[in-house]
Design a protein around this motif. Structure first.
Motif, short mmCIF file in Angstrom:
data_model
loop_
_atom_site.label_atom_id
_atom_site.label_comp_id
_atom_site.label_asym_id
_atom_site.label_seq_id
_atom_site.Cartn_x
_atom_site.Cartn_y
_atom_site.Cartn_z
N ASP A 185 0.66 -1.53 0.25
CA ASP A 185 -0.31 -0.50 0.08
C ASP A 185 0.70 1.37 0.31
O ASP A 185 1.95 0.72 0.80
CB ASP A 185 -0.96 -0.43 1.25
N GLU A 186 0.81 1.85 -0.53
CA GLU A 186 1.52 3.42 -0.75
C GLU A 186 0.59 4.36 0.62
O GLU A 186 -0.87 5.13 0.49
CB GLU A 186 1.11 3.86 -2.37
N ILE A 187 1.26 4.56 0.96
CA ILE A 187 0.56 5.58 2.10
C ILE A 187 0.89 6.84 2.69
O ILE A 187 2.20 7.31 2.50
CB ILE A 187 0.78 4.30 3.67
N GLN A 188 -0.35 7.95 2.82
CA GLN A 188 0.17 8.52 2.54
C GLN A 188 0.72 8.88 4.49
O GLN A 188 -0.26 8.44 5.13
CB GLN A 188 -0.79 9.69 2.96
N SER A 189 1.23 10.42 4.72
CA SER A 189 1.50 10.22 6.06
C SER A 189 -0.33 10.39 7.01
O SER A 189 1.16 10.48 8.90
CB SER A 189 2.22 12.10 7.03
N ASN A 190 -0.80 11.26 6.58
CA ASN A 190 -2.21 11.33 7.67
C ASN A 190 -3.10 10.27 7.09
O ASN A 190 -4.77 10.50 7.91
CB ASN A 190 -2.12 12.71 7.19
N ALA A 191 -3.08 9.33 6.38
CA ALA A 191 -3.51 8.57 6.36
C ALA A 191 -4.30 7.44 7.53
O ALA A 191 -5.74 7.81 7.73
CB ALA A 191 -3.43 7.37 5.00
N LEU A 192 -3.94 6.93 8.42
CA LEU A 192 -4.89 6.66 9.66
C LEU A 192 -5.44 7.80 10.71
O LEU A 192 -6.07 6.74 10.79
CB LEU A 192 -3.53 5.85 11.00
N ASP A 193 -5.02 8.23 10.63
CA ASP A 193 -5.32 9.77 11.23
C ASP A 193 -6.88 9.61 10.50
O ASP A 193 -7.72 10.31 11.28
CB ASP A 193 -4.83 10.99 11.43
N THR A 194 -7.23 9.80 9.10
CA THR A 194 -7.88 10.40 8.57
C THR A 194 -8.97 9.27 8.53
O THR A 194 -10.36 9.71 9.51
CB THR A 194 -8.06 10.09 6.93
#
Length: 226
Positions: A185-194
Motif C-alpha cells: 500500500d502507498e500510505i500518506q502520512s495522515n492516512a491513519l488519522d483520516t
C-alpha cells in the motif's frame, strides 16, 4: 484482520489474495519459506493467521511451522497442499499446523476454516465484545449499534477491529498502521488519522456510546462515553 499468504504459484496466490481482500482482509504475499520466516520474526505478531503452502521452492512449509512453534510463536497456521494423504495431514497437525486443506479447494471452505481459526481473539471469553451501545462480532466481522448493523469501509472496519481487540488499552500507531495497511500500500502520512477521524464521526452520528481518544504521535484507544 491481516493475513500472511505464503504461496509460490502466481495464479493461486493472485486468486487467493484478491478473494481475501474482498473479505476486508489485509493480505501480504510471500513466495518462499525463508522470506516468510524472516517476516514473521520481524513483524512482532501483526499477523492474525498464516496461509502456508507446503511445497515451496526452498523447502517444506512444514519446517517453517516447526521452527515457529519451537520459538513459541502461536500464530494460527492453515496449511495449503496438494498432498492429500492422511499421513501427510496427520504430520502437518502433529508438527504444529492448526488446520490442513488439500488442493484443489473451494474458497468458501477455506474461508470457513479461516474463520474457525480466528473465532475468538486470545484472552477473550466471547466472540462478540461490547462497549456502550456498540458491539463487534469477530467471527462475522460485523459492527452493530443497539443491534442495528453499522456499515463502514474496509479500512475503518480494520481500525475498529484492532481497537476492539484491545479494548481499554492504548493501541500504538505502529500497530494500527500494520493492521490496516499492507506491504504494497502507498500510505500518506495522515492516512491513519483520516480513517480514525471518519470512524470517530461515524460512531458519534450513530450514538454508539463509544468514542476514540488519541495521544498525538503515540496511538488510540476506544472508550465508553458517559
Amino acid at each position: 484482520m491481516r493475513i500472511l499468504l505464503v504461496e509460490d504459484e502466481p495464479a493461486m496466490a493472485s486468486a487467493l489474495r484478491s478473494a481475501l481482500t474482498r473479505q476486508d482482509m489485509i493480505v501480504d504475499h510471500l513466495a518462499t519459506r525463508a522470506d516468510a520466516e524472516a517476516m514473521l520474526s520481524e513483524s512482532r505478531g501483526i499477523y492474525d493467521a498464516v496461509l502456508l503452502d507446503r511445497q515451496l521452492p526452498d523447502g517444506d512449509g512444514l519446517d517453517l511451522v516447526r521452527r515457529l512453534r519451537a520459538k513459541g510463536d502461536t500464530v494460527p497456521v492453515l496449511m495449503l497442499t496438494a498432498r492429500g494423504d492422511l499421513i501427510d495431514r496427520v504430520a502437518g497437525l502433529d508438527h504444529g499446523a492448526d488446520d490442513y486443506l488439500g488442493k484443489p479447494f473451494a474458497f468458501e471452505e477455506l474461508l470457513a476454516r479461516l474463520r474457525a481459526l480466528l473465532r475468538r481473539p486470545p484472552g477473550m471469553r466471547s466472540d462478540t465484545v461490547r462497549i456502550g451501545r456498540l458491539s463487534f462480532d469477530f467471527v462475522h466481522r460485523e459492527t452493530r449499534v443497539a443491534g442495528q448493523m453499522l456499515a463502514m469501509p474496509r479500512r475503518e472496519l480494520l481500525v475498529l477491529e484492532s481497537l476492539m481487540r484491545r479494548m481499554g488499552r492504548m493501541v500504538l500507531r505502529t500497530f494500527l498502521m500494520e493492521a490496516v495497511f499492507g506491504l504494497d500500500d502507498e500510505i500518506q502520512s495522515n492516512a491513519l488519522d483520516t480513517h480514525v477521524s471518519r470512524l470517530r464521526r461515524k460512531l458519534a452520528e450513530a450514538d454508539a456510546g463509544a468514542t476514540i481518544d488519541g495521544i498525538r504521535g503515540v496511538g488510540y484507544l476506544i472508550r465508553e462515553t458517559t
